[in-house]
Scaffold this motif. Structure first.
Motif, short mmCIF file in Angstrom:
data_model
loop_
_atom_site.label_atom_id
_atom_site.label_comp_id
_atom_site.label_asym_id
_atom_site.label_seq_id
_atom_site.Cartn_x
_atom_site.Cartn_y
_atom_site.Cartn_z
N GLN A 154 -9.04 -6.38 -3.59
CA GLN A 154 -8.71 -6.05 -4.97
C GLN A 154 -9.67 -6.66 -6.00
N THR A 155 -10.61 -7.47 -5.54
CA THR A 155 -11.55 -8.10 -6.48
C THR A 155 -12.99 -7.70 -6.19
N THR A 156 -13.17 -6.58 -5.52
CA THR A 156 -14.51 -6.03 -5.26
C THR A 156 -14.51 -4.56 -5.64
N PRO A 157 -15.68 -4.01 -5.98
CA PRO A 157 -15.75 -2.57 -6.22
C PRO A 157 -15.41 -1.78 -4.95
N SER A 158 -14.77 -0.66 -5.11
CA SER A 158 -14.42 0.26 -4.01
C SER A 158 -13.39 -0.30 -3.04
N TYR A 159 -12.72 -1.38 -3.40
CA TYR A 159 -11.67 -1.94 -2.55
C TYR A 159 -12.18 -2.27 -1.14
#
Length: 337
Positions: free
Chosen positions: A77-82
């Motif tokens: 939840q804390t990176t692009p694209s999950y």
């Protein structure tokens, strides 16, 4: 935390204040949070179920497996694209004595369950939007869901027939950052894990038992998505009583698929815009800016985002810290004895 920055930007660049967000009501806000935690916990139960069924009962305790899933979800939840949470879960399983290939198989089944349910719901939401005249949002949702579904479907079919290996340029790229020996060792380790993953895929692909296990995982995933829809529904009645469960279900599914675009951390901004666009039948690019003038709905959407994303992040972060500290302690204790 970096993930707090988008929330700060929301209050800086939109006409929404903290008081506006709180106007949705304390009880609906708490119910939204509870529904979100039910979704997250169901995903953790699915991970536990896959571990027990695909690997065995002696991997770890129930709560450690749950903590590992929550910790992985924080990274997701804390990176692009999950992406990225899979690495946490694989690391946890390998430290628990599970071969890398088998650990990768379990996490791959989780990804495929999420992708299968998420993209199918996105397709349904997209086609319903188009049928209702919301051509723009419908086409956007379908165009994002199609390559995602296609890629993972290809991986699933291909791995059941042939072994997947890293492309040849991977070694040349790795050599730019580490020594030749470390690069070769790292590439060999990844390829060995991919070999094991493909062997697991072939062993389980035609097995009725495995299909049954995966079907249970799909069912758990679908229920989790229903709770995702509920997390928004319980907030909408403060401004819009016409939004029912099905519309909320479709809107949050569209929001999730839009959040997979590799643009922002955790889909921040994209998820909110996608949700607003779906429930407002977005059909023209000129309407996009209207979200800033729709104060009532914007209040609800931001309240939903805080209850369903930012507050659960704190709990997931605690799980990550708990898992990390335990791992560090266990790895350092032998040297101290």
């Amino acid at each position: 935390m970096v993930s707090i920055i988008p929330m700060m930007l929301i209050f800086l660049f939109t006409p929404v204040s903290l008081n506006d967000v709180l106007s949705v009501g304390v009880i609906p806000f708490i119910l939204s949070f509870v529904a979100t935690m039910a979704r997250i916990f169901l995903q953790a139960i699915r991970f536990y179920y896959f571990v027990r069924k695909f690997i065995g009962k002696n991997v770890s305790s129930f709560w450690k497996i749950i903590y590992a899933r929550l910790a992985g979800e924080f990274v997701t939840q804390t990176t692009p694209s999950y992406i990225g949470g899979e690495l946490v879960r694989i690391a946890f399983l390998t430290k628990s004595g599970v071969p890398a290939g088998r650990a990768a198989w379990v996490t791959t089944m989780e990804i495929i369950a999420d992708v299968f349910v998420g993209t199918i719901l996105a397709f349904i939401a997209g086609f319903i939007a188009i049928a209702n005249g919301s051509l723009l949002i419908g086409l956007i949702v379908i165009s994002i869901a199609t390559p995602t579904f296609g890629f993972w479907f290809f991986i699933l079919i291909y791995s059941a027939k042939k072994n997947i290996q890293l492309p040849a340029f991977s070694l040349r790229l790795a050599r730019k950052f580490v020594s030749d020996q470390k690069a070769q060792r790292g590439i060999n380790s990844v390829n060995k894990a991919l070999d094991d993953l493909c062997v697991m895929s072939r062993e389980n692909f035609g097995s009725f038992t495995s299909v049954k296990i995966f079907s249970v995982g799909i069912a758990i995933t679908l229920i989790a998505f229903v709770f995702h829809g509920l997390s928004f529904l319980v907030l909408t009645h403060s401004v819009d009583s016409y939004i029912g469960l099905f519309l909320s279900f479709m809107a949050t599914s569209s929001s999730t698929i839009l959040g997979t675009l590799p643009i922002t951390i955790g889909g921040s901004g994209l998820a909110e815009w996608g949700l607003w666009g779906y429930i407002n039948h977005l059909n023209d690019f000129s309407q996009i800016g209207n979200i800033l003038h729709d104060n009532d709905q914007l209040n609800v959407i931001i309240a939903w985002r805080i209850a369903s994303y930012y507050i659960p992040l704190v709990i997931m972060w605690v799980a990550l810290m708990r898992l990390t500290l335990r791992t560090n302690y266990s790895s350092s204790s032998p040297s101290q004895s």
